[in-house]
Every structure is written in C-alpha cells, then in structure tokens.
Write an enzyme that holds these catalytic residues in place. Sequence first.
Site, PDB file in Angstrom:
ATOM      1  N   ARG A  50      21.123  46.859  77.747  1.00  0.00           N
ATOM      2  CA  ARG A  50      22.220  45.918  77.995  1.00  0.00           C
ATOM      3  C   ARG A  50      23.509  46.703  78.187  1.00  0.00           C
ATOM      4  O   ARG A  50      24.166  47.049  77.207  1.00  0.00           O
ATOM      5  CB  ARG A  50      22.355  44.934  76.828  1.00  0.00           C
ATOM      6  CG  ARG A  50      21.145  44.034  76.643  1.00  0.00           C
ATOM      7  CD  ARG A  50      21.363  43.050  75.519  1.00  0.00           C
ATOM      8  NE  ARG A  50      21.413  43.722  74.211  1.00  0.00           N
ATOM      9  CZ  ARG A  50      21.555  43.079  73.055  1.00  0.00           C
ATOM     10  NH1 ARG A  50      21.693  41.766  73.034  1.00  0.00           N
ATOM     11  NH2 ARG A  50      21.595  43.743  71.923  1.00  0.00           N
ATOM     12  N   ASP A  52      27.370  47.212  78.953  1.00  0.00           N
ATOM     13  CA  ASP A  52      28.536  46.381  78.653  1.00  0.00           C
ATOM     14  C   ASP A  52      29.336  46.075  79.915  1.00  0.00           C
ATOM     15  O   ASP A  52      29.073  46.626  80.989  1.00  0.00           O
ATOM     16  CB  ASP A  52      29.438  47.081  77.638  1.00  0.00           C
ATOM     17  CG  ASP A  52      28.799  47.180  76.266  1.00  0.00           C
ATOM     18  OD1 ASP A  52      27.957  46.326  75.937  1.00  0.00           O
ATOM     19  OD2 ASP A  52      29.158  48.117  75.517  1.00  0.00           O
ATOM     20  N   TYR A 110      22.681  58.672  79.590  1.00  0.00           N
ATOM     21  CA  TYR A 110      23.979  58.169  80.043  1.00  0.00           C
ATOM     22  C   TYR A 110      24.875  59.339  80.429  1.00  0.00           C
ATOM     23  O   TYR A 110      24.777  60.433  79.859  1.00  0.00           O
ATOM     24  CB  TYR A 110      24.676  57.375  78.932  1.00  0.00           C
ATOM     25  CG  TYR A 110      24.167  55.973  78.735  1.00  0.00           C
ATOM     26  CD1 TYR A 110      24.777  54.894  79.378  1.00  0.00           C
ATOM     27  CD2 TYR A 110      23.092  55.715  77.886  1.00  0.00           C
ATOM     28  CE1 TYR A 110      24.321  53.594  79.180  1.00  0.00           C
ATOM     29  CE2 TYR A 110      22.624  54.418  77.692  1.00  0.00           C
ATOM     30  CZ  TYR A 110      23.252  53.364  78.349  1.00  0.00           C
ATOM     31  OH  TYR A 110      22.799  52.080  78.157  1.00  0.00           O
ATOM     32  N   ARG A 196      30.259  55.246  74.145  1.00  0.00           N
ATOM     33  CA  ARG A 196      31.720  55.221  74.271  1.00  0.00           C
ATOM     34  C   ARG A 196      32.395  55.608  72.963  1.00  0.00           C
ATOM     35  O   ARG A 196      33.462  56.228  72.953  1.00  0.00           O
ATOM     36  CB  ARG A 196      32.172  53.857  74.757  1.00  0.00           C
ATOM     37  CG  ARG A 196      31.737  53.578  76.205  1.00  0.00           C
ATOM     38  CD  ARG A 196      31.691  52.103  76.529  1.00  0.00           C
ATOM     39  NE  ARG A 196      32.992  51.480  76.415  1.00  0.00           N
ATOM     40  CZ  ARG A 196      33.180  50.162  76.472  1.00  0.00           C
ATOM     41  NH1 ARG A 196      32.141  49.343  76.641  1.00  0.00           N
ATOM     42  NH2 ARG A 196      34.383  49.648  76.396  1.00  0.00           N
TER      43      ARG A 196
END
Length: 243
Positions: A50, A52, A110, A196
């Site tokens: 998921r 963001d 990522y 993040r």
Amino acid sequence: MAQRYFIYLSYDGSRYHGWQIQPNGVSVQGELERALSILLGSKHVVGAGRTDAGVHARVMVAHFEEDSPIDCGQLTYRLNRILPRDIAVNKVIPVDSDCHARFSAVSRTYHYYIHQRKDPFLKDYSCELRYPLDFEAMNEAASHLLSIEDFGAFCKAGSDAKTTLCNVTEARWVSEKDGEWYFVITANRFLRNMVRAVVGTLIDVGRHRITIADFDTVIASGKRTEAGESMPGHALFLWDIIY
C-alpha cells in the site's frame, strides 16, 4: 476453478491518494479495478503493498481471478487504452492459485531520491535538500539497519500492523551524480511510513543533529516520537518486488 493472474504495473503517484481505495480520494487500485470492470466485469484486485499518497511505483504487482480464459497480451493492451496516462500495465501473467501478490513476495525494494541544488526537472520526483550532508555517516548508520529486527521506531502511529519485525537486507545511499543521491532499502516487508521515517532519521545523522549512537538509541526505543520527521512522499518509489 477460477484462474489467478498477476498484473505488473507502474504508476506516477502524484495525483493519487495512494494505492488503496479511499472513500474520498482517487486511488491507483480504484482506477485499475474500474478498467478491469469495463473489460471483464466487476473485479477486486489485491496489491503487493500500500503506497501512500504521492508515492510512485516502478513496479507494483496485483492479482485478480477470472473464470473465463484470458488473452494476456490483449488484456494488457486494452487496459492501457483505458487507464489514465500515469498508470501503465507492463504485463499480465497467469499464476498458480496459491500465489498471492502480497504474501508470496519474498522482498520489496524502495528508492528515495534527494538532490542538493535547485533543479526544475527533479522537483517532482526528488526531494531538494540544500544543506550539507555527511553521507559517510549516513551510510554507517544505515548499515546498522541490517542487524536489527524491530522497526517500531519507524512505524506510523496508529498503524494496524500486527508486528513491527522486518528483515532488512540492503540499506545504503548511492550517488547518481554530483549532488544527486538515492537511498535504497530492501526488506521482506515494510511498515506504514517506514521508509520515509528511516530516511528522515538518517538525514538527521547526515546533518550532525544526532550521532550514530543516537541513531541506535532511537531504534532501541521503539518509539516513533524519537525518530526523525517523515520525508515527503513525492521522492519515494516502490522500485522492485521479488517472488
């Protein structure tokens, strides 16, 4: 018995409220389900993760099931005709019935991009940070992520995650060119907002706001309030998923 299919897709997440369908916002999942419903009737897709709001994906994988035989090449072509220009289906493939887009993935990677000078061509996909950064210290701190299991300090408050345990196998800063860097991190799973928050805390190390020992203390605390700020989503990419 219905056949299960994997859809490999890419998207620019700039105008979406994330992957998951939202009650009051446009989502990538919603757009994909809308396109599939036009071609195959009502469909529910399950994503590998998921992302963001504002986060992009070079690779996202989702699965759905269909009773009738599908020409995968033709479905790929027709989906791309229907989907918005910021979502592209790269391929559709049949998989075994026990293959799951989320739970069968063994790793996800990522990338988080930063640049250190004003550049109008990077602003939408990279975070501009004009202050000096000590990347040697940031990489030393990042290497400590490979030897821990509990990432609770980097999990967004209120997350519904049943466990904060993750196995990180890669975490490092890579220089693309002068003044342009990206952070690459690979793990078996990620917590909500984890990348993040990790990047924000590493930036604090790079600015010498905290020491590497402080970084370890943040991890050991298990508290999100002890870690650095969450970095903007527009510079984050889901880069790869391995099955």
